[in-house]
Design a protein around this motif. Structure first.
Motif, short mmCIF file in Angstrom:
data_model
loop_
_atom_site.label_atom_id
_atom_site.label_comp_id
_atom_site.label_asym_id
_atom_site.label_seq_id
_atom_site.Cartn_x
_atom_site.Cartn_y
_atom_site.Cartn_z
N GLU A 217 -43.12 60.71 -53.69
CA GLU A 217 -42.38 59.74 -54.50
C GLU A 217 -43.27 58.74 -55.22
O GLU A 217 -42.77 57.95 -56.01
N ARG A 326 -38.21 67.42 -56.79
CA ARG A 326 -37.50 66.13 -56.69
C ARG A 326 -37.00 65.69 -58.07
O ARG A 326 -35.87 65.21 -58.22
N GLU A 327 -37.85 65.88 -59.08
CA GLU A 327 -37.45 65.50 -60.44
C GLU A 327 -36.24 66.30 -60.90
O GLU A 327 -35.28 65.75 -61.46
N ARG A 330 -33.07 65.16 -59.11
CA ARG A 330 -32.56 63.90 -59.64
C ARG A 330 -31.87 64.12 -60.99
O ARG A 330 -30.84 63.50 -61.28
N GLU A 331 -32.47 65.00 -61.81
CA GLU A 331 -31.83 65.29 -63.09
C GLU A 331 -30.48 65.96 -62.87
O GLU A 331 -29.50 65.65 -63.56
N GLN A 333 -28.58 65.60 -60.23
CA GLN A 333 -27.65 64.59 -59.73
C GLN A 333 -27.13 63.71 -60.86
O GLN A 333 -25.94 63.38 -60.93
N ALA A 334 -28.05 63.31 -61.77
CA ALA A 334 -27.63 62.48 -62.90
C ALA A 334 -26.65 63.24 -63.79
O ALA A 334 -25.65 62.68 -64.26
#
Length: 483
Positions: A217, A326-327, A330-331, A333-334
Motif C-alpha cells: 500500500e 490492489r489497484e 479498487r477500480e 469497487q469504484a
C-alpha cells in the motif's frame, strides 16, 4: 480514564478478544474442558486427525451424559478455529496440519483453572519477590552513582550480616510450608510462559502481515519499508518485538545460565518438602529449561522464515503484482459504487466470470479408474507373419513419398533428344504417375538443377482420383542431366 472510556474499551474487547469470546460461548465449559484436556498439557500441538479422533471419543462420552453436542469433532474444530480459539498450521515433520491453542484460548484456560483451583495469592514469597525486584529496579535506574553505590553497599552489609548469622548458627532454613509456597509461586509464573510464547508468535505473524501490507500500500512518499528491505535491514528481527525476544532467547540459550538453572532445580527437588509436590509439577520443573529452549528455537525459526519470506517477496518483485491487483480491485469497487446508482444489486448482469481456482467436489463425485473398461469388446484377430512383397512395399513408399528416381530418369531420357524443355514438356511426354506429387517433384528438381525464366506455362496432369487437373506456374527449363 473515565467510566465511559473504559466501557467503550471493554465493549471493544468483548467483541474482539478471543479470551472473552470463549468465556461467553454457550458451550464454554465443554470447550475449555476438551481443549484443556488435549492441548494444554506437555503436548501443546496435535495433528488434526489425532485431535479429531480424541475429541470425537470425548464427544461420545459427553452425549451419553446428556450434553447436547450435535456436531462432529471436525466441525467443532473448524468452528473454534474460525472463532480464534485454535490455530491451524502445516505440520513440519509429516503431511497434514496441526492444531494448537491461540493466545486467547490459553488465557481463557488459565482463567478457568484459577477459578476452579484458586491459588493463595497473598503470600510472603510473592510479596518478597515483588519487593526484591522493586529494590533492584530502583538501583538499576538510579542516575546518581553515589546513591547507587550506597544502596549496593547496604545490600552487601545485609548479606554479610546474614552470613555471620549463618556461621553463628542463628539463622535456620525456612520451614517446608513456606518453601512449598515459594515453589507454587514459581510454578504459577512459569505456567504462564506457554501463553506468552503463543502471544509472541502471534505478534510476529501480525508484524509480518503489517509489513507486507505496508509494502503493497505504500506510495512514492511512504517507501521506507521497501527501501529498508532492499538495503538488507531485517525488519522482523530489529523490531521492538524482535529485540525483546532476542534478549530473552540469549539468556535462555546461555549455557552457564542453563547449567545453573538445572543445578538449582536439582537441589530444590532433593529437599524433603519437594516430596509433597505433584509428579506433574516435578516433571514440569525438570523440563522447564528444555521447554524454554524448544519454544525459543521455534520462535527463532518463525522469525527467520518471516524475514526470508519478506526479503524474497521484495526481491522477486511479487509485490508489484499485488499492487496492480490492489489497484484493479479498487477500480472495480469504484465502478461498482458508480454502477449501484443505476443498477440494483440483485439485477442480473448476464456477465460470466471464469474463476482461476480449482473446482472442488466431494470424494464421492470422483469416478474411479476401472481397468475392465479398457478390455477389447471384440475378439483379437491374430495374423501370422508372411514374406514381404517388394512391389507392395514400393507402392506403399510411392503413396507416401515422391518418386524422384522416376522423375530424374524421365528428364534425363528427354535430354538425349532435346537440349532444353520445360516441366510442362516432361509432363506431356511422361504423365504424372503420382498426381500432384509428380508436379511438385519436377518443380523441386528444376529449382535446384534447372533454370528459372520470366515466362509462365500451364501444366496438366491427372490426380490419383483420375480427375484432370491444371495449374499455371513459373516456367522452369531443364538444360543438363540431373544427378
Amino acid at each position: 480514564m473515565s467510566a465511559l472510556s473504559k466501557s467503550h474499551q471493554f465493549r471493544f474487547l468483548v467483541e474482539t478478544d478471543a479470551t472473552w469470546r470463549l468465556l461467553r460461548t454457550d458451550n464454554a465449559a465443554v470447550i475449555v474442558a476438551l481443549l484443556g484436556e488435549h492441548l494444554s498439557g506437555e503436548n501443546r500441538r496435535m495433528l488434526a486427525a489425532e485431535l479429531y479422533e480424541a475429541i470425537d471419543h470425548d464427544l461420545g462420552m459427553l452425549r451419553a451424559n446428556e450434553f447436547e453436542l450435535p456436531q462432529t469433532a471436525q466441525a467443532y474444530c473448524a468452528e473454534w478455529r474460525k472463532a480464534g480459539f485454535l490455530i491451524r498450521r502445516p505440520a513440519e515433520d509429516t503431511r497434514g496440519e496441526t492444531f494448537e491453542l491461540s493466545p486467547g484460548a490459553l488465557g481463557a484456560l488459565r482463567f478457568v483453572e484459577q477459578l476452579a483451583a484458586p491459588r493463595q495469592t497473598v503470600t510472603e514469597s510473592r510479596l518478597s519477590s515483588i519487593a526484591t525486584q522493586l529494590s533492584q529496579l530502583a538501583i538499576d535506574t538510579d542516575p546518581d552513582t553515589t546513591r547507587r553505590l550506597e544502596q549496593l553497599h547496604a545490600q552487601r552489609d545485609r548479606l554479610d550480616a546474614q552470613i555471620e548469622r549463618i556461621n553463628a548458627g542463628e539463622e535456620d532454613i525456612i520451614d517446608p510450608a513456606r518453601a512449598a509456597e515459594r515453589v507454587h509461586d514459581i510454578l504459577a509464573q512459569a505456567e504462564e510462559l506457554p501463553s506468552d510464547f503463543a502471544r509472541v508468535r502471534a505478534k510476529f505473524e501480525e508484524l509480518n502481515r503489517d509489513l507486507r501490507a505496508r509494502i503493497v500500500e505504500s506510495d512514492a512518499s511512504q517507501r521506507a519499508v521497501l527501501d529498508e528491505v532492499f538495503r538488507g535491514v531485517d525488519l522482523i528481527s530489529e523490531s521492538d518485538e524482535g529485540l525483546s525476544f532476542s534478549g530473552f532467547s540469549a539468556l535462555v540459550l546461555d549455557p552457564a545460565v542453563g547449567t545453573a538453572f538445572d543445578d538449582d532445580i536439582e537441589r530444590v527437588l532433593d529437599r524433603d518438602f519437594a516430596g509433597k509436590l505433584r509428579p506433574s509439577d516435578r516433571r514440569f520443573l525438570r523440563r522447564f529449561i528444555t521447554t524454554l529452549k524448544d519454544h525459543s528455537g521455534e520462535i527463532h525459526d518463525v522469525i527467520t522464515a518471516f524475514a526470508r519470506g519478506l526479503r524474497r517477496y521484495v526481491q522477486s518483485q511479487d509485490y508489484q503484482h499485488d499492487r496492480k491487483l490492489r489497484e484493479l480491485l479498487r477500480e472495480a469497487q469504484a465502478s461498482g459504487v458508480e454502477a449501484s446508482r443505476h443498477i440494483k444489486p440483485y439485477s442480473p448482469t448476464h456477465l460470466r466470470l471464469e474463476l482461476s481456482a480449482v473446482s472442488l467436489s466431494s470424494a464421492g463425485a470422483i469416478r474411479l479408474y476401472d481397468p475392465g473398461e479398457q478390455n477389447a469388446s471384440t475378439p483379437i484377430v491374430r495374423h501370422e507373419p508372411e514374406t514381404a512383397d517388394l512391389e507392395a512395399l514400393r507402392a506403399l513408399a510411392r503413396a507416401t513419398e515422391i518418386d524422384f528416381a522416376e522423375l530424374t530418369n524421365a528428364v534425363n531420357e528427354m535430354l538425349e533428344h532435346a537440349n532444353n524443355f520445360t516441366v510442362g514438356d516432361v509432363l506431356t511426354r511422361h504423365p504424372a504417375t503420382q498426381g500432384v506429387a509428380s508436379v511438385v517433384g519436377l518443380l523441386t528438381l528444376a529449382a535446384h538443377q534447372g533454370e528459372l525464366t520470366d515466362g509462365v506455362e500451364t501444366v496438366h496432369w491427372r490426380g490419383i482420383d483420375h480427375q484432370a487437373r491444371a495449374a499455371t506456374i513459373r516456367t522452369h527449363r531443364f538444360t543438363r542431366r540431373l544427378q
